[in-house]
Design a protein around this motif. Structure first.
Motif, PDB file in Angstrom:
ATOM      1  N   VAL A  38      -5.440  33.210  -1.176  1.00 56.73           N
ATOM      2  CA  VAL A  38      -5.603  34.091   0.094  1.00 56.73           C
ATOM      3  C   VAL A  38      -3.979  34.351   0.287  1.00 56.73           C
ATOM      4  O   VAL A  38      -3.533  33.600   0.561  1.00 56.73           O
ATOM      5  CB  VAL A  38      -6.392  33.320   0.896  1.00 56.73           C
ATOM      6  CG1 VAL A  38      -6.764  34.434   1.907  1.00 56.73           C
ATOM      7  CG2 VAL A  38      -7.461  33.163   0.569  1.00 56.73           C
ATOM      8  N   SER A  40      -2.189  35.589   3.187  1.00 57.01           N
ATOM      9  CA  SER A  40      -2.297  36.156   4.854  1.00 57.01           C
ATOM     10  C   SER A  40      -2.597  37.410   5.324  1.00 57.01           C
ATOM     11  O   SER A  40      -2.846  37.758   6.185  1.00 57.01           O
ATOM     12  CB  SER A  40      -1.014  34.908   5.551  1.00 57.01           C
ATOM     13  OG  SER A  40      -1.933  33.342   5.246  1.00 57.01           O
ATOM     14  N   LEU A  43      -5.648  39.547   5.422  1.00 60.61           N
ATOM     15  CA  LEU A  43      -6.255  39.381   6.245  1.00 60.61           C
ATOM     16  C   LEU A  43      -6.117  40.119   7.817  1.00 60.61           C
ATOM     17  O   LEU A  43      -5.545  39.785   8.010  1.00 60.61           O
ATOM     18  CB  LEU A  43      -6.555  36.852   6.443  1.00 60.61           C
ATOM     19  CG  LEU A  43      -6.944  36.596   5.461  1.00 60.61           C
ATOM     20  CD1 LEU A  43      -6.540  35.088   5.936  1.00 60.61           C
ATOM     21  CD2 LEU A  43      -8.538  36.961   4.822  1.00 60.61           C
ATOM     22  N   THR A  51     -14.168  37.397   4.318  1.00 61.53           N
ATOM     23  CA  THR A  51     -12.932  37.380   3.702  1.00 61.53           C
ATOM     24  C   THR A  51     -13.036  35.598   3.194  1.00 61.53           C
ATOM     25  O   THR A  51     -13.138  34.948   2.123  1.00 61.53           O
ATOM     26  CB  THR A  51     -11.655  37.838   2.913  1.00 61.53           C
ATOM     27  OG1 THR A  51     -11.532  38.763   3.529  1.00 61.53           O
ATOM     28  CG2 THR A  51     -10.655  37.128   2.536  1.00 61.53           C
ATOM     29  N   LEU A  52     -12.982  35.117   4.473  1.00 61.93           N
ATOM     30  CA  LEU A  52     -12.621  33.310   4.978  1.00 61.93           C
ATOM     31  C   LEU A  52     -13.729  32.711   4.423  1.00 61.93           C
ATOM     32  O   LEU A  52     -14.738  32.275   4.598  1.00 61.93           O
ATOM     33  CB  LEU A  52     -11.649  33.178   5.789  1.00 61.93           C
ATOM     34  CG  LEU A  52     -10.578  33.484   5.285  1.00 61.93           C
ATOM     35  CD1 LEU A  52     -10.179  33.897   7.519  1.00 61.93           C
ATOM     36  CD2 LEU A  52     -10.287  32.774   4.903  1.00 61.93           C
ATOM     37  N   ARG A  62     -13.898  32.789   0.626  1.00 65.56           N
ATOM     38  CA  ARG A  62     -13.102  31.887   0.114  1.00 65.56           C
ATOM     39  C   ARG A  62     -13.238  30.629   0.534  1.00 65.56           C
ATOM     40  O   ARG A  62     -13.005  30.265  -0.255  1.00 65.56           O
ATOM     41  CB  ARG A  62     -11.609  32.517  -0.075  1.00 65.56           C
ATOM     42  CG  ARG A  62     -11.162  33.734  -0.203  1.00 65.56           C
ATOM     43  CD  ARG A  62     -10.980  33.791  -0.994  1.00 65.56           C
ATOM     44  NE  ARG A  62     -10.800  35.983  -1.543  1.00 65.56           N
ATOM     45  CZ  ARG A  62     -11.706  36.572  -1.905  1.00 65.56           C
ATOM     46  NH1 ARG A  62     -12.532  36.394  -1.695  1.00 65.56           N
ATOM     47  NH2 ARG A  62     -10.937  37.857  -2.319  1.00 65.56           N
ATOM     48  N   VAL A  63     -13.456  29.836   1.403  1.00 61.66           N
ATOM     49  CA  VAL A  63     -14.141  28.974   2.032  1.00 61.66           C
ATOM     50  C   VAL A  63     -14.143  27.891   1.387  1.00 61.66           C
ATOM     51  O   VAL A  63     -14.222  27.257   0.357  1.00 61.66           O
ATOM     52  CB  VAL A  63     -14.033  28.345   2.997  1.00 61.66           C
ATOM     53  CG1 VAL A  63     -14.239  27.016   4.065  1.00 61.66           C
ATOM     54  CG2 VAL A  63     -12.574  29.113   4.674  1.00 61.66           C
ATOM     55  N   LEU A  71      -7.860  25.636  -1.278  1.00 64.95           N
ATOM     56  CA  LEU A  71      -7.303  26.933  -0.704  1.00 64.95           C
ATOM     57  C   LEU A  71      -6.130  27.002  -0.491  1.00 64.95           C
ATOM     58  O   LEU A  71      -5.318  25.765   0.554  1.00 64.95           O
ATOM     59  CB  LEU A  71      -8.410  27.294   0.839  1.00 64.95           C
ATOM     60  CG  LEU A  71      -8.453  28.855   1.340  1.00 64.95           C
ATOM     61  CD1 LEU A  71      -8.792  29.744   0.356  1.00 64.95           C
ATOM     62  CD2 LEU A  71      -9.515  28.080   2.874  1.00 64.95           C
ATOM     63  N   LEU A  73      -3.049  29.383   1.182  1.00 58.71           N
ATOM     64  CA  LEU A  73      -3.076  30.460   2.360  1.00 58.71           C
ATOM     65  C   LEU A  73      -1.594  30.740   1.877  1.00 58.71           C
ATOM     66  O   LEU A  73      -0.367  30.211   2.972  1.00 58.71           O
ATOM     67  CB  LEU A  73      -3.581  29.922   3.355  1.00 58.71           C
ATOM     68  CG  LEU A  73      -4.573  29.585   4.106  1.00 58.71           C
ATOM     69  CD1 LEU A  73      -4.927  29.377   5.743  1.00 58.71           C
ATOM     70  CD2 LEU A  73      -5.724  30.655   3.928  1.00 58.71           C
ATOM     71  N   THR A  83      -6.866  36.297  13.450  1.00 58.62           N
ATOM     72  CA  THR A  83      -7.345  35.483  12.075  1.00 58.62           C
ATOM     73  C   THR A  83      -6.794  34.158  12.558  1.00 58.62           C
ATOM     74  O   THR A  83      -7.075  33.218  12.394  1.00 58.62           O
ATOM     75  CB  THR A  83      -6.716  35.923  10.863  1.00 58.62           C
ATOM     76  OG1 THR A  83      -7.367  37.812  10.548  1.00 58.62           O
ATOM     77  CG2 THR A  83      -6.962  35.138   9.312  1.00 58.62           C
ATOM     78  N   LEU A  87      -8.945  30.935  11.792  1.00 63.85           N
ATOM     79  CA  LEU A  87      -9.174  29.733  10.977  1.00 63.85           C
ATOM     80  C   LEU A  87      -8.320  28.504  12.180  1.00 63.85           C
ATOM     81  O   LEU A  87      -8.804  27.184  11.968  1.00 63.85           O
ATOM     82  CB  LEU A  87      -7.246  29.672  10.748  1.00 63.85           C
ATOM     83  CG  LEU A  87      -7.360  28.627   8.969  1.00 63.85           C
ATOM     84  CD1 LEU A  87      -8.100  28.812   8.407  1.00 63.85           C
ATOM     85  CD2 LEU A  87      -5.781  29.659   8.966  1.00 63.85           C
TER      86      LEU A  87
END
Length: 211
Positions: A38, A40, A43, A51-52, A62-63, A71, A73, A83, A87
Motif C-alpha cells: 500500500v 500511503s 490513502l 482501501t484498508l 488490503r488488511v 502488509l 505500508l 488515515t 490505522l
C-alpha cells in the motif's frame, strides 16, 4: 524476520526499502502468505477505510488480503491525519471491521517504511506519536548508497544482469575507471538512481565497454 511485531524500515528515498521488506517477509514464518503493498500517499480521507478495511466480502480491503502474510505500508509520513487515526485504532484493538461486517482478528504483520524526516514530524506533532510508536516496535535503519559505496561495482553488475534479462537490453560492461568514478559519486537518490543510470547506459548505443 522471525517475529510478528510491526517493523519500521527507516531510510532515504530510493534505498529499496520495499525490497528489504520482501526479504524480511520471505525469511519469516508467514513467507507462504501474501505480501500486499500500500502506497500511503494514495490513502486519502475519502478512500482510506475502503482501501484498508474493504467494503464487503466481494471487495476485501488490503488488511484482509494480507491475512496470514505481510502488509507493507510505504512512506507512512505521507499518510493524512485521518488515515493515521484509523490505522492507530486498528493496531490498538488488533481487530478490523469492514463496512457492515463483524470484527475479525488482525492476522497480518505490518511492515512500514519512512524517511528519516518522520522523526521531526513526530516531534512537531505533524504525525501521530502513538502511531509512530505502534509501527516502530522493531526498527531497521536502511543505509544510503553512499554509506556502502564500495558495493557500487557489484550493484552495477547486478543491475546489468537483471536489465538485460528482464528488459532485453544489450549487454554492456563498465570499465574499472567508470566503476571508480561511480563509486565516488554521492548518489542522492540512492539505489533507484544507480538502477536508472544503468538502464540509461544500456539503452544508449556505443561500445560494449562503458568508459
Amino acid at each position: 524476520a522471525a517475529y510478528s511485531a510491526p517493523l519500521l524500515l527507516m531510510g532515504e528515498s530510493g534505498t529499496d526499502r520495499e525490497q528489504l521488506a520482501r526479504v524480511v517477509h520471505q525469511s519469516g514464518p508467514s513467507s507462504a502468505g501474501p505480501f500486499v503493498v500500500v502506497d500511503s500517499r494514495t490513502l486519502r480521507e475519502d478512500n482510506a477505510a475502503a482501501t484498508l478495511l474493504g467494503v464487503d466480502a466481494s471487495q476485501p480491503g488490503r488488511v484482509e488480503q494480507a491475512r496470514n502474510g505481510t502488509l507493507f505500508l510505504g512512506d507512512i509520513e505521507d499518510m493524512p491525519e485521518s488515515t493515521q487515526r484509523l490505522l492507530s485504532g486498528l493496531l490498538e484493538s488488533g481487530r478490523f471491521v469492514r463496512s457492515g461486517g463483524d470484527a475479525s482478528p488482525l492476522e497480518t504483520r505490518i511492515i512500514s517504511s519512512a524517511r528519516p524526516s518522520i522523526v521531526n514530524r513526530v516531534q512537531a506533532e505533524d504525525f501521530r506519536r502513538d502511531l509512530y510508536a505502534q509501527l516502530s516496535v522493531l526498527m531497521v535503519r536502511v543505509p544510503s548508497l553512499r554509506d556502502y559505496a564500495e558495493d557500487v561495482p557489484e550493484l552495477l553488475r547486478h543491475y546489468v544482469d537483471v536489465l538485460t534479462e528482464t528488459e532485453g537490453l544489450r549487454f554492456r560492461r563498465f570499465s574499472v575507471a567508470a566503476q571508480n568514478r561511480l563509486r565516488n559519486y554521492p548518489w542522492p537518490d540512492n539505489n533507484r538512481e544507480l538502477r536508472n543510470l544503468t538502464r540509461r547506459f544500456l539503452l544508449n548505443s556505443g561500445a560494449e565497454e562503458i568508459g
